[in-house]
Structures are given as C-alpha cells and as structure tokens.
Design a protein around this motif. Structure first.
Motif, PDB file in Angstrom:
ATOM      1  N   VAL A   1     109.557  -9.607  66.307  1.00  0.00           N
ATOM      2  CA  VAL A   1     108.246  -9.301  66.905  1.00  0.00           C
ATOM      3  C   VAL A   1     108.314  -9.567  68.400  1.00  0.00           C
ATOM      4  CG1 VAL A   1     105.773  -9.800  66.928  1.00  0.00           C
ATOM      5  CG2 VAL A   1     107.058  -9.971  64.774  1.00  0.00           C
ATOM      6  N   ILE A   2     108.034  -8.532  69.197  1.00  0.00           N
ATOM      7  CA  ILE A   2     107.988  -8.705  70.657  1.00  0.00           C
ATOM      8  C   ILE A   2     106.594  -9.209  71.035  1.00  0.00           C
ATOM      9  CG2 ILE A   2     108.364  -7.636  72.898  1.00  0.00           C
ATOM     10  CD1 ILE A   2     109.772  -5.317  71.439  1.00  0.00           C
ATOM     11  N   LEU A   3     106.544 -10.330  71.723  1.00  0.00           N
ATOM     12  CA  LEU A   3     105.274 -10.935  72.100  1.00  0.00           C
ATOM     13  C   LEU A   3     105.027 -10.813  73.604  1.00  0.00           C
ATOM     14  CD1 LEU A   3     105.678 -14.180  69.970  1.00  0.00           C
ATOM     15  CD2 LEU A   3     104.198 -12.236  69.439  1.00  0.00           C
ATOM     16  N   TYR A   4     103.779 -11.033  73.970  1.00  0.00           N
ATOM     17  CA  TYR A   4     103.349 -11.071  75.368  1.00  0.00           C
ATOM     18  C   TYR A   4     103.232 -12.548  75.755  1.00  0.00           C
ATOM     19  CZ  TYR A   4     100.306  -9.932  79.391  1.00  0.00           C
ATOM     20  OH  TYR A   4      99.770  -9.802  80.634  1.00  0.00           O
ATOM     21  N   ASP A   5     103.265 -12.840  77.049  1.00  0.00           N
ATOM     22  CA  ASP A   5     103.232 -14.228  77.505  1.00  0.00           C
ATOM     23  C   ASP A   5     102.055 -15.004  76.898  1.00  0.00           C
ATOM     24  OD1 ASP A   5     104.263 -16.286  79.641  1.00  0.00           O
ATOM     25  OD2 ASP A   5     102.091 -16.231  79.880  1.00  0.00           O
ATOM     26  N   GLU A   6     100.894 -14.387  76.834  1.00  0.00           N
ATOM     27  CA  GLU A   6      99.727 -15.063  76.258  1.00  0.00           C
ATOM     28  C   GLU A   6      99.965 -15.396  74.793  1.00  0.00           C
ATOM     29  OE1 GLU A   6      95.073 -14.041  76.259  1.00  0.00           O
ATOM     30  OE2 GLU A   6      96.221 -12.675  74.985  1.00  0.00           O
ATOM     31  N   THR A   7     100.526 -14.433  74.054  1.00  0.00           N
ATOM     32  CA  THR A   7     100.620 -14.553  72.604  1.00  0.00           C
ATOM     33  C   THR A   7     101.644 -15.589  72.164  1.00  0.00           C
ATOM     34  OG1 THR A   7     100.178 -12.180  72.612  1.00  0.00           O
ATOM     35  CG2 THR A   7     100.677 -13.167  70.504  1.00  0.00           C
ATOM     36  N   ILE A   8     102.749 -15.697  72.894  1.00  0.00           N
ATOM     37  CA  ILE A   8     103.783 -16.653  72.484  1.00  0.00           C
ATOM     38  C   ILE A   8     103.293 -18.095  72.622  1.00  0.00           C
ATOM     39  CG2 ILE A   8     104.958 -16.971  74.711  1.00  0.00           C
ATOM     40  CD1 ILE A   8     107.631 -16.717  73.144  1.00  0.00           C
ATOM     41  N   ARG A   9     102.207 -18.277  73.383  1.00  0.00           N
ATOM     42  CA  ARG A   9     101.655 -19.623  73.597  1.00  0.00           C
ATOM     43  C   ARG A   9     100.459 -19.916  72.678  1.00  0.00           C
ATOM     44  NH1 ARG A   9     103.846 -21.020  78.598  1.00  0.00           N
ATOM     45  NH2 ARG A   9     104.586 -19.233  79.802  1.00  0.00           N
ATOM     46  N   GLN A  10      99.998 -18.920  71.932  1.00  0.00           N
ATOM     47  CA  GLN A  10      98.762 -19.080  71.164  1.00  0.00           C
ATOM     48  C   GLN A  10      98.994 -19.697  69.792  1.00  0.00           C
ATOM     49  OE1 GLN A  10      97.087 -15.026  71.389  1.00  0.00           O
ATOM     50  NE2 GLN A  10      95.304 -15.905  72.394  1.00  0.00           N
ATOM     51  N   ASN A  11      97.959 -20.390  69.319  1.00  0.00           N
ATOM     52  CA  ASN A  11      97.935 -20.908  67.961  1.00  0.00           C
ATOM     53  C   ASN A  11      97.008 -20.065  67.102  1.00  0.00           C
ATOM     54  OD1 ASN A  11      99.604 -23.044  68.679  1.00  0.00           O
ATOM     55  ND2 ASN A  11      97.878 -24.398  69.171  1.00  0.00           N
ATOM     56  N   ALA A  12      97.294 -19.998  65.804  1.00  0.00           N
ATOM     57  CA  ALA A  12      96.401 -19.322  64.866  1.00  0.00           C
ATOM     58  C   ALA A  12      95.096 -20.101  64.755  1.00  0.00           C
ATOM     59  CB  ALA A  12      97.075 -19.206  63.503  1.00  0.00           C
ATOM     60  N   ALA A  13      94.128 -19.526  64.048  1.00  0.00           N
ATOM     61  CA  ALA A  13      92.814 -20.170  63.922  1.00  0.00           C
ATOM     62  C   ALA A  13      92.923 -21.560  63.307  1.00  0.00           C
ATOM     63  CB  ALA A  13      91.881 -19.285  63.097  1.00  0.00           C
ATOM     64  N   ASP A  14      93.936 -21.774  62.453  1.00  0.00           N
ATOM     65  CA  ASP A  14      94.099 -23.083  61.809  1.00  0.00           C
ATOM     66  C   ASP A  14      94.994 -24.026  62.607  1.00  0.00           C
ATOM     67  OD1 ASP A  14      96.648 -22.128  61.429  1.00  0.00           O
ATOM     68  OD2 ASP A  14      96.593 -22.167  59.235  1.00  0.00           O
ATOM     69  N   GLY A  15      95.385 -23.600  63.810  1.00  0.00           N
ATOM     70  CA  GLY A  15      96.190 -24.456  64.671  1.00  0.00           C
ATOM     71  C   GLY A  15      97.685 -24.232  64.588  1.00  0.00           C
ATOM     72  N   THR A  16      98.142 -23.391  63.657  1.00  0.00           N
ATOM     73  CA  THR A  16      99.572 -23.106  63.544  1.00  0.00           C
ATOM     74  C   THR A  16     100.006 -22.182  64.674  1.00  0.00           C
ATOM     75  OG1 THR A  16      99.365 -23.183  61.131  1.00  0.00           O
ATOM     76  CG2 THR A  16     101.394 -22.206  62.024  1.00  0.00           C
ATOM     77  N   PRO A  17     101.050 -22.514  65.413  1.00  0.00           N
ATOM     78  CA  PRO A  17     101.521 -21.593  66.457  1.00  0.00           C
ATOM     79  C   PRO A  17     101.852 -20.226  65.862  1.00  0.00           C
ATOM     80  CG  PRO A  17     102.576 -23.745  66.686  1.00  0.00           C
ATOM     81  CD  PRO A  17     101.840 -23.777  65.388  1.00  0.00           C
ATOM     82  N   LEU A  18     101.473 -19.150  66.557  1.00  0.00           N
ATOM     83  CA  LEU A  18     101.763 -17.801  66.061  1.00  0.00           C
ATOM     84  C   LEU A  18     103.266 -17.597  65.880  1.00  0.00           C
ATOM     85  CD1 LEU A  18      99.254 -15.552  68.078  1.00  0.00           C
ATOM     86  CD2 LEU A  18      99.028 -16.442  65.751  1.00  0.00           C
ATOM     87  N   VAL A  19     104.061 -18.233  66.743  1.00  0.00           N
ATOM     88  CA  VAL A  19     105.512 -18.128  66.627  1.00  0.00           C
ATOM     89  C   VAL A  19     105.980 -18.654  65.272  1.00  0.00           C
ATOM     90  CG1 VAL A  19     107.681 -19.091  67.498  1.00  0.00           C
ATOM     91  CG2 VAL A  19     106.015 -18.160  69.096  1.00  0.00           C
TER      92      VAL A  19
END
Length: 254
Positions: free
Chosen positions: A66-84
C-alpha cells in the motif's frame, strides 16, 4: 518478513496481487470527496483509508503493498491502532510516496522535472521507522512533437533524479518503485511512444547502474507503449501488448 531488499521486491509482485495506491495528496482527495458530498478532514480521510485497510479478505488475498501519503503513514485508526499496523496485519507491505511533484524545467517549455531530493535521506530514515519498506517516485515525460518534447535534457534530468532517489531508498532499507512515466496525453502515434519510452528506459538503466543501485531490490513501474489519447489512429490492444513486451525485452535487464 525478510528485510532484504530483493525479498521485499519479490513479495511486492506476488502472483495474483497488486499494489493499492492510497497516496492521494490532501488536495486530490478533497476533489474526490467533493464529488460525493463528503467534507475532507483528517478524520474523514483516515476513516476512508481505514475502511479499505480493514477489508480483511481483499487485503489479505489481493494486496501486496500500500502506497501511503505523508499524512496517512502517521495516522492512527479510530481505535488508536496505527494504520501502518493494519496494513502489516493483513500481510501487505506499507510504502510511501516521497516525490514533491513535477515542475516546469527552465528554458525547456513543456518539459518537467520531478522535485523532492532535498532532505530525502532524512525523510526516508523517518519513514523507515514509521514502517515503510518501499517508496514511490514518479518522473513525468510528456510527448509533444510540435515542440520537440521531451528534450534529451528532460529525459536525462528525470532519470538521474530517479537514480539518486533509488540509491537513497536502498541506503535506508527501502525498496524504490522507479516510475519513469511517458504520458499517454497528446496526438502522437504508438511508434513515437515506443521511441520515447525506449530512450527513457535506456537512460534510466544507465543512471541506475552509474549510481550503483541494486536492480534486484527495485521495482520498475513503466507505462505501456500506446497511442496518444488524441491520436487519429488508436493502436489495437494486440499491438500495444506486442510493442510493450518487445520494448521491455530490449531495454529492461533480465
């Protein structure tokens, strides 16, 4: 999973799987959200990506990276789990877009150069810590025969930048997706596309070799050899396939 560059590259092109591009900039994704009447906020963008990354069966069976954007690689899911971590849990490999877009080349109307090398070594080290194991950089080669575009200078500048990016990626333990994209816009015929793409790929591999890039630890993301969108005669699917494969056999190291 193995951290060797060549093993990561092989996993990215696993049979039956493909790479999910979730690297739209905030501006681009806003345009898409506007069409469906969704406000573009950090949370709505996160929810959109999280929805995709949590589709377990699809991610597990069909997505290798999955190719991510700078914002997305730093984000957490709604439950706090990092999207990565969601991506890694599915067996897919997290990646990151690192170029800063194409800008016009001074003295060469119609030609562009992709920017983003400044500070790239430091950014790649950070992205590695955030979980990225591959990156993407897109060089843009337009065709306009009425203006002698692309120039040899444009091809040289873009392929040199791709090689510098690729070497920096490998230094950081990240597999570079090398994308020298010859655009399909314009009125050129398929043979012109063939010639320009051949010149680009020959120069690209010269530059990668000169930069001592390990080819086994790279992914080539090429364009097809195809008629321009505005061309009077549109090549058939068979001709496109034949000329594209012929070109790769001539230019891409086995």
């Amino acid at each position: 999973m193995s951290e060797r560059l060549e093993d990561i590259a092989v996993a990215m092109v696993a049979n039956g799987k493909g790479i999910l591009a979730a690297d739209e900039s905030s501006g681009t994704i806003k345009k898409r959200f506007d069409v469906i009447g969704v406000e573009s906020t950090a949370d709505s963008r996160r929810d959109y990506r999280e929805m995709m990354f949590r589709t377990k069966e699809a991610m597990t069976k069909y997505i290798s990276g999955v190719i991510l954007y700078d914002e997305t690689i730093r984000q957490n899911a709604a439950d706090g789990t990092p999207l990565v971590e969601l991506i890694k849990a599915s067996g897919a490999i997290p990646g990151i877009k690192v170029d800063a877009g194409a800008k016009g080349i001074v003295n060469f109307p119609g030609d562009t150069i992709t920017e983003g090398l400044d500070g790239l070594r430091e950014r790649l080290a950070e992205y590695y810590k955030l979980g990225a194991r591959f990156a993407k950089w897109r060089g843009v080669i337009d065709i306009d025969t009425t203006r002698s575009v692309p120039s040899a200078y444009s091809i040289a500048a873009n392929t040199h930048a791709l090689a510098r990016y690729a070497a920096l990626c490998q230094e950081a333990g990240i597999v570079p997706i090398v994308e020298p994209e010859v655009l399909m816009d314009g009125a050129h015929d398929i043979d012109t596309c063939y010639d320009v793409t051949k010149a680009t790929l020959v120069k690209l591999y010269d530059e990668l070799y000169a930069a001592r890039v390990k080819l086994e630890g790279t992914i080539l993301k090429p364009n097809m050899v195809i008629s321009g969108k505005k061309a009077a005669r549109q090549a058939s699917a068979e001709e496109i396939a034949e000329k594209t494969i012929k070109l790769f056999r001539e230019t891409v190291p086995a």
